[in-house]
Design an enzyme around this catalytic site. Sequence first.
Site, PDB file in Angstrom:
ATOM      1  CB  SER A 158     -17.919  -0.084  -3.270  1.00  0.00           C
ATOM      2  OG  SER A 158     -19.058   0.669  -2.898  1.00  0.00           O
ATOM      3  CG  ASN A 170      -9.825   0.937  -4.773  1.00  0.00           C
ATOM      4  OD1 ASN A 170      -9.101   0.781  -3.780  1.00  0.00           O
ATOM      5  ND2 ASN A 170     -10.449   2.074  -5.016  1.00  0.00           N
ATOM      6  CG  HIS A 193     -14.452   4.006  -2.072  1.00  0.00           C
ATOM      7  ND1 HIS A 193     -13.445   4.947  -2.004  1.00  0.00           N
ATOM      8  CD2 HIS A 193     -15.605   4.680  -1.880  1.00  0.00           C
ATOM      9  CE1 HIS A 193     -13.983   6.139  -1.784  1.00  0.00           C
ATOM     10  NE2 HIS A 193     -15.288   6.001  -1.712  1.00  0.00           N
ATOM     11  CG  ASP A 239     -12.651   5.598  -5.606  1.00  0.00           C
ATOM     12  OD1 ASP A 239     -11.817   4.687  -5.682  1.00  0.00           O
ATOM     13  OD2 ASP A 239     -12.576   6.510  -4.768  1.00  0.00           O
TER      14      ASP A 239
HETATM   15  C1  GAR Z   1     -10.076   1.506   3.947  1.00  0.00           C
HETATM   16  O1  GAR Z   1     -11.287   1.855   4.586  1.00  0.00           O
HETATM   17  C2  GAR Z   1     -10.181   1.737   2.452  1.00  0.00           C
HETATM   18  O2  GAR Z   1     -11.462   1.498   1.924  1.00  0.00           O
HETATM   19  C3  GAR Z   1      -9.854   3.192   2.354  1.00  0.00           C
HETATM   20  O3  GAR Z   1      -8.792   3.365   3.257  1.00  0.00           O
HETATM   21  C4  GAR Z   1      -8.944   2.440   4.333  1.00  0.00           C
HETATM   22  C5  GAR Z   1      -7.632   1.711   4.488  1.00  0.00           C
HETATM   23  O4  GAR Z   1      -7.609   0.978   5.675  1.00  0.00           O
HETATM   24  N1  GAR Z   1      -9.511   3.523   1.008  1.00  0.00           N
HETATM   25  C6  GAR Z   1      -9.875   4.654   0.427  1.00  0.00           C
HETATM   26  O5  GAR Z   1     -10.472   5.537   0.992  1.00  0.00           O
HETATM   27  C7  GAR Z   1      -9.461   4.752  -1.018  1.00  0.00           C
HETATM   28  N2  GAR Z   1     -10.110   5.862  -1.671  1.00  0.00           N
HETATM   29  P1  GAR Z   1      -6.454  -0.091   5.949  1.00  0.00           P
HETATM   30  O6  GAR Z   1      -5.130   0.541   5.582  1.00  0.00           O
HETATM   31  O7  GAR Z   1      -6.583  -0.375   7.417  1.00  0.00           O
HETATM   32  O8  GAR Z   1      -6.749  -1.316   5.109  1.00  0.00           O
END
Ligand code: GAR
Length: 201
Positions: free
Chosen positions: A136, A107, A109, A145
């Site tokens: 991360s 995952n 984060h 997480d």
């Molecule tokens: C990313 O920054 C990811 O780390 C976060 O959502 C965004 C997705 O962007 N995820 C979380 O916060 C999970 N807890 P994307 O759809 O453009 O890849």
Amino acid sequence: SARLVVLVSGAGSNLAALLAAHDVPAYGARVVGVVSDRPGIRGLELAQDAGIPTAVVSLKEFPDRAAWDEALTEAVAVFSPDYVVAAGFMKLVGAPFHARFGGRMLNTHPALLPSFPGAHGVRDALAYGVKVSGCSVIVVDEGVDSGPIVAQVPVVVEDADDEASLHERIKVAERALLVDVVGRVAREGLVVEGRRARIGR
Ligand code: GAR
């Protein structure tokens, strides 16, 4: 090369970075399927444009969370992935998913875990007032997480940052990190010993 299924819930910029990397055979991994918990999102469009099969498993189409979990597990399993990558997937997966893909699910984060887990990592870091945050890549475990950390990159918080500007800068670092880590894990393997994860055999 290793088979990847990518889970998405939104914009899919991390997926786009993986799709840009996977065309090169030396990368060692290729996205064989994209699964979402929401229809109509950009992440699904990106996959379709790249000719990658997609599936949507919406929670609201199932009587309860357990049924959704079984369906999500099955939707991913049909692609026979070596690794599952949650790239902006905003739901927690349940017991059947862990039983099938535990230790093989990464995952990404947008914070330096174990600080600021959950759905609002960027907002929470900013509100706390940290001067350095980052991103991360972790191995998913049963918690939020809380899994072993595979790699992290720091990103400096600027005084003028708001959630959007900080998230944008974190996402630049995040895409590069995710592409690097997924490729290395695919080529070299992933070892988890207690809380500690490392790339290798
Ligand atoms: C990313 O920054 C990811 O780390 C976060 O959502 C965004 C997705 O962007 N995820 C979380 O916060 C999970 N807890 P994307 O759809 O453009 O890849």
